[in-house]
Enzyme design. Structure first.
Site, PDB file in Angstrom:
ATOM      1  N   CYS A 114      31.601 -38.446  21.543  1.00 35.71           N
ATOM      2  CA  CYS A 114      30.862 -39.422  20.943  1.00 35.71           C
ATOM      3  C   CYS A 114      29.694 -38.936  21.026  1.00 35.71           C
ATOM      4  CB  CYS A 114      30.615 -40.744  21.811  1.00 35.71           C
ATOM      5  SG  CYS A 114      29.830 -41.897  21.010  1.00 35.71           S
ATOM      6  N   HIS A 157      37.705 -45.924  17.461  1.00 37.52           N
ATOM      7  CA  HIS A 157      36.639 -45.670  18.249  1.00 37.52           C
ATOM      8  C   HIS A 157      35.335 -46.180  17.552  1.00 37.52           C
ATOM      9  CE1 HIS A 157      34.230 -42.512  20.451  1.00 37.52           C
ATOM     10  NE2 HIS A 157      33.448 -42.910  19.771  1.00 37.52           N
ATOM     11  N   GLU A 158      35.271 -45.810  16.092  1.00 37.93           N
ATOM     12  CA  GLU A 158      34.070 -46.754  15.550  1.00 37.93           C
ATOM     13  C   GLU A 158      33.995 -48.012  15.501  1.00 37.93           C
ATOM     14  OE1 GLU A 158      31.777 -44.470  15.160  1.00 37.93           O
ATOM     15  OE2 GLU A 158      33.070 -42.800  15.418  1.00 37.93           O
ATOM     16  N   HIS A 161      32.406 -49.232  18.439  1.00 37.59           N
ATOM     17  CA  HIS A 161      30.862 -49.242  18.633  1.00 37.59           C
ATOM     18  C   HIS A 161      30.237 -50.379  17.865  1.00 37.59           C
ATOM     19  CE1 HIS A 161      29.951 -45.311  20.098  1.00 37.59           C
ATOM     20  NE2 HIS A 161      30.322 -44.590  19.239  1.00 37.59           N
TER      21      HIS A 161
END
Length: 190
Positions: A114, A157-158, A161
């Site tokens: 990351c 993954h994004e 966030h």
């Protein structure tokens, strides 16, 4: 131009917030940020630009990583074909959400990294093998897209966030290098 100095690191409170939905019509600030996020990824994958500006290579970035708590992300996967200038996968996603996913899981063979994490963290990060994501693009057009493999992993993954989740939250703390039952390692049978 976004550089590594603009990217906040783990421990910053914005990374643990749930990002705000983006309103339409889009503001010029949001449009500019979206394009700058995508351009950062393209620059970070260009060896000369990355070296000149000391950029770490990235394939995805979300607005919270530059301290903007908005549901906005960019993904850029360059083509495996060195002859092609067209990326394998390139998207700007506004207000993305996963509307369905496979039961089967997958993970990257070497774990995940990351841009907001400056240390190596070992461990497998289980992700859904296939997802269907709904999002809006910069023109205000709605999309519903099925993803698998690396694009699916990066988008998950994004989106994490945008929900205040870091990739290492998904690693088994008791046994980070144990593969969960039934999980496919990306590249081993795709």
């Amino acid at each position: 131009m976004i550089t590594m100095n603009d990217i906040i690191r783990e421990g910053h409170p914005t990374l643990r917030k749930i990002a705000e939905k983006v309103d339409f019509p889009l503001s010029e600030d949001i449009k500019q940020l979206a394009n700058e996020l995508l351009q950062f990824l393209i620059n970070s994958q260009d060896p000369e630009i990355a070296e000149e500006y000391e950029l770490r290579a990235g394939v995805g970035i979300a607005a919270p990583q530059v301290n903007v708590s908005s549901q906005l992300l960019a993904v850029y996967l360059s083509s495996a074909d060195e002859e092609s200038d067209e990326p394998e996968f390139s998207r700007i996603m506004i207000n993305p959400r996963i509307v369905s996913h496979s039961v089967q899981q997958t993970c990257l063979p070497d774990g995940e990294g990351c841009l907001s994490v400056d240390r190596e963290i070992e461990g497998f990060v289980p992700r859904h093998k296939r997802i269907t994501v709904e999002y809006v693009d910069l023109d205000g057009e709605k999309h519903k897209e099925r993803l698998r493999g690396l694009p699916a992993i990066v988008v998950q993954h994004e989106i994490d966030h945008l929900n205040g989740v870091m990739f290492y939250d998904r690693i088994d703390p008791e046994n980070p290098l144990a593969l969960p039952d039934g999980i496919d390692v990306l590249g081993s049978g795709e």
